[in-house]
Write a protein that holds these residues in place. Structure first.
Motif, PDB file in Angstrom:
ATOM      1  N   GLU A  55       0.845  -1.189   0.000  1.00 24.21           N
ATOM      2  CA  GLU A  55       0.000   0.000   0.000  1.00 24.21           C
ATOM      3  C   GLU A  55       0.883   1.243   0.000  1.00 24.21           C
ATOM      4  O   GLU A  55       1.902   1.285   0.702  1.00 24.21           O
ATOM      5  CB  GLU A  55      -0.873  -0.025   1.257  1.00 24.21           C
ATOM      6  N   HIS A  56       0.485   2.241  -0.783  1.00 24.68           N
ATOM      7  CA  HIS A  56       1.213   3.507  -0.824  1.00 24.68           C
ATOM      8  C   HIS A  56       0.239   4.627  -0.486  1.00 24.68           C
ATOM      9  O   HIS A  56      -0.829   4.725  -1.087  1.00 24.68           O
ATOM     10  CB  HIS A  56       1.827   3.735  -2.214  1.00 24.68           C
ATOM     11  N   GLU A  57       0.604   5.452   0.477  1.00 25.83           N
ATOM     12  CA  GLU A  57      -0.215   6.601   0.868  1.00 25.83           C
ATOM     13  C   GLU A  57       0.625   7.871   0.758  1.00 25.83           C
ATOM     14  O   GLU A  57       1.819   7.853   1.027  1.00 25.83           O
ATOM     15  CB  GLU A  57      -0.697   6.457   2.311  1.00 25.83           C
ATOM     16  N   ARG A  58      -0.039   8.969   0.357  1.00 26.54           N
ATOM     17  CA  ARG A  58       0.660  10.243   0.239  1.00 26.54           C
ATOM     18  C   ARG A  58      -0.231  11.347   0.793  1.00 26.54           C
ATOM     19  O   ARG A  58      -1.421  11.382   0.519  1.00 26.54           O
ATOM     20  CB  ARG A  58       0.979  10.534  -1.220  1.00 26.54           C
ATOM     21  N   SER A  59       0.360  12.234   1.571  1.00 31.82           N
ATOM     22  CA  SER A  59      -0.332  13.433   2.042  1.00 31.82           C
ATOM     23  C   SER A  59       0.560  14.623   1.703  1.00 31.82           C
ATOM     24  O   SER A  59       1.587  14.474   1.045  1.00 31.82           O
ATOM     25  CB  SER A  59      -0.601  13.353   3.542  1.00 31.82           C
ATOM     26  N   ASP A  60       0.168  15.791   2.161  1.00 31.84           N
ATOM     27  CA  ASP A  60       0.963  16.985   1.852  1.00 31.84           C
ATOM     28  C   ASP A  60       2.358  16.952   2.471  1.00 31.84           C
ATOM     29  O   ASP A  60       3.297  17.496   1.907  1.00 31.84           O
ATOM     30  CB  ASP A  60       0.240  18.245   2.340  1.00 31.84           C
ATOM     31  N   ASP A  61       2.492  16.287   3.628  1.00 32.29           N
ATOM     32  CA  ASP A  61       3.777  16.354   4.330  1.00 32.29           C
ATOM     33  C   ASP A  61       4.506  15.029   4.516  1.00 32.29           C
ATOM     34  O   ASP A  61       5.577  15.000   5.104  1.00 32.29           O
ATOM     35  CB  ASP A  61       3.594  17.026   5.690  1.00 32.29           C
ATOM     36  N   GLU A  62       3.932  13.905   4.024  1.00 33.16           N
ATOM     37  CA  GLU A  62       4.659  12.641   4.141  1.00 33.16           C
ATOM     38  C   GLU A  62       4.111  11.589   3.181  1.00 33.16           C
ATOM     39  O   GLU A  62       2.998  11.711   2.675  1.00 33.16           O
ATOM     40  CB  GLU A  62       4.652  12.106   5.573  1.00 33.16           C
ATOM     41  N   GLU A  63       4.932  10.578   2.953  1.00 30.79           N
ATOM     42  CA  GLU A  63       4.526   9.420   2.168  1.00 30.79           C
ATOM     43  C   GLU A  63       4.777   8.176   2.986  1.00 30.79           C
ATOM     44  O   GLU A  63       5.635   8.159   3.875  1.00 30.79           O
ATOM     45  CB  GLU A  63       5.301   9.349   0.847  1.00 30.79           C
ATOM     46  N   GLU A  64       4.022   7.119   2.683  1.00 33.60           N
ATOM     47  CA  GLU A  64       4.122   5.887   3.457  1.00 33.60           C
ATOM     48  C   GLU A  64       3.923   4.692   2.534  1.00 33.60           C
ATOM     49  O   GLU A  64       3.062   4.704   1.661  1.00 33.60           O
ATOM     50  CB  GLU A  64       3.029   5.892   4.532  1.00 33.60           C
ATOM     51  N   ILE A  65       4.738   3.678   2.733  1.00 32.48           N
ATOM     52  CA  ILE A  65       4.560   2.380   2.061  1.00 32.48           C
ATOM     53  C   ILE A  65       4.353   1.351   3.154  1.00 32.48           C
ATOM     54  O   ILE A  65       5.128   1.294   4.119  1.00 32.48           O
ATOM     55  CB  ILE A  65       5.783   2.007   1.205  1.00 32.48           C
ATOM     56  N   GLU A  66       3.308   0.560   3.024  1.00 36.09           N
ATOM     57  CA  GLU A  66       3.040  -0.510   3.980  1.00 36.09           C
ATOM     58  C   GLU A  66       3.051  -1.844   3.243  1.00 36.09           C
ATOM     59  O   GLU A  66       2.372  -1.996   2.233  1.00 36.09           O
ATOM     60  CB  GLU A  66       1.663  -0.332   4.634  1.00 36.09           C
ATOM     61  N   PHE A  67       3.822  -2.781   3.766  1.00 36.71           N
ATOM     62  CA  PHE A  67       3.784  -4.153   3.297  1.00 36.71           C
ATOM     63  C   PHE A  67       2.804  -4.870   4.217  1.00 36.71           C
ATOM     64  O   PHE A  67       3.060  -4.973   5.417  1.00 36.71           O
ATOM     65  CB  PHE A  67       5.170  -4.795   3.375  1.00 36.71           C
ATOM     66  N   GLN A  68       1.700  -5.331   3.687  1.00 39.62           N
ATOM     67  CA  GLN A  68       0.660  -5.919   4.516  1.00 39.62           C
ATOM     68  C   GLN A  68       0.519  -7.410   4.269  1.00 39.62           C
ATOM     69  O   GLN A  68       0.607  -7.881   3.139  1.00 39.62           O
ATOM     70  CB  GLN A  68      -0.681  -5.246   4.255  1.00 39.62           C
ATOM     71  N   ILE A  69       0.292  -8.125   5.351  1.00 38.24           N
ATOM     72  CA  ILE A  69       0.047  -9.567   5.310  1.00 38.24           C
ATOM     73  C   ILE A  69      -1.260  -9.792   6.050  1.00 38.24           C
ATOM     74  O   ILE A  69      -1.390  -9.399   7.206  1.00 38.24           O
ATOM     75  CB  ILE A  69       1.183 -10.343   6.005  1.00 38.24           C
ATOM     76  N   LYS A  70      -2.253 -10.386   5.369  1.00 36.85           N
ATOM     77  CA  LYS A  70      -3.561 -10.599   5.988  1.00 36.85           C
ATOM     78  C   LYS A  70      -3.989 -12.049   5.845  1.00 36.85           C
ATOM     79  O   LYS A  70      -3.719 -12.696   4.840  1.00 36.85           O
ATOM     80  CB  LYS A  70      -4.620  -9.707   5.327  1.00 36.85           C
ATOM     81  N   TRP A  71      -4.707 -12.535   6.885  1.00 39.98           N
ATOM     82  CA  TRP A  71      -5.285 -13.871   6.849  1.00 39.98           C
ATOM     83  C   TRP A  71      -6.409 -13.939   7.862  1.00 39.98           C
ATOM     84  O   TRP A  71      -6.497 -13.118   8.767  1.00 39.98           O
ATOM     85  CB  TRP A  71      -4.231 -14.943   7.110  1.00 39.98           C
ATOM     86  N   SER A  72      -7.259 -14.904   7.711  1.00 40.24           N
ATOM     87  CA  SER A  72      -8.317 -15.172   8.671  1.00 40.24           C
ATOM     88  C   SER A  72      -7.918 -16.368   9.518  1.00 40.24           C
ATOM     89  O   SER A  72      -7.400 -17.350   8.980  1.00 40.24           O
ATOM     90  CB  SER A  72      -9.633 -15.494   7.962  1.00 40.24           C
ATOM     91  N   PRO A  73      -8.144 -16.287  10.815  1.00 36.34           N
ATOM     92  CA  PRO A  73      -7.809 -17.443  11.663  1.00 36.34           C
ATOM     93  C   PRO A  73      -8.725 -18.617  11.350  1.00 36.34           C
ATOM     94  O   PRO A  73      -9.896 -18.424  11.042  1.00 36.34           O
ATOM     95  CB  PRO A  73      -8.031 -16.937  13.083  1.00 36.34           C
ATOM     96  N   LYS A  74      -8.164 -19.813  11.380  1.00 33.34           N
ATOM     97  CA  LYS A  74      -8.957 -21.023  11.133  1.00 33.34           C
ATOM     98  C   LYS A  74      -8.704 -22.019  12.227  1.00 33.34           C
ATOM     99  O   LYS A  74      -7.682 -22.169  12.753  1.00 33.34           O
ATOM    100  CB  LYS A  74      -8.622 -21.640   9.786  1.00 33.34           C
TER     101      LYS A  74
END
Length: 74
Positions: A55-74
């Motif tokens: 994920e990449h996010e940008r605002s007026d004063d900063e940028e952010e990259i998030e590496f995300q790992i998602k799962w549902s518990p089973k």
């Protein structure tokens, strides 16, 4: 099955620590094994079926990259 309490934390790492965690994650992905990581004192087990996004996010004063790992518990 025990219900785990909700949790939302962010933990900082040095460059070397972060690189080592990414290397271990990459190794797990390449070998098809689950990934294990300890974050703020809790061991987390990421199953092979997890989904990975960047994920990449940008605002007026900063940028952010998030590496995300998602799962549902089973």
């Amino acid at each position: 099955m025990t219900v785990k309490p909700k949790r939302d934390i962010e933990k900082g790492y040095t460059n070397a620590e972060f690189a080592a965690k990414l290397r271990r994650l990459a190794d797990s992905l390449e070998t098809g094994d689950k990934f294990e990581i300890q974050i703020a004192g809790e061991r987390v087990y990421v199953p092979v079926r997890a989904e990975y996004t960047v994920e990449h996010e940008r605002s007026d004063d900063e940028e952010e990259i998030e590496f995300q790992i998602k799962w549902s518990p089973k």
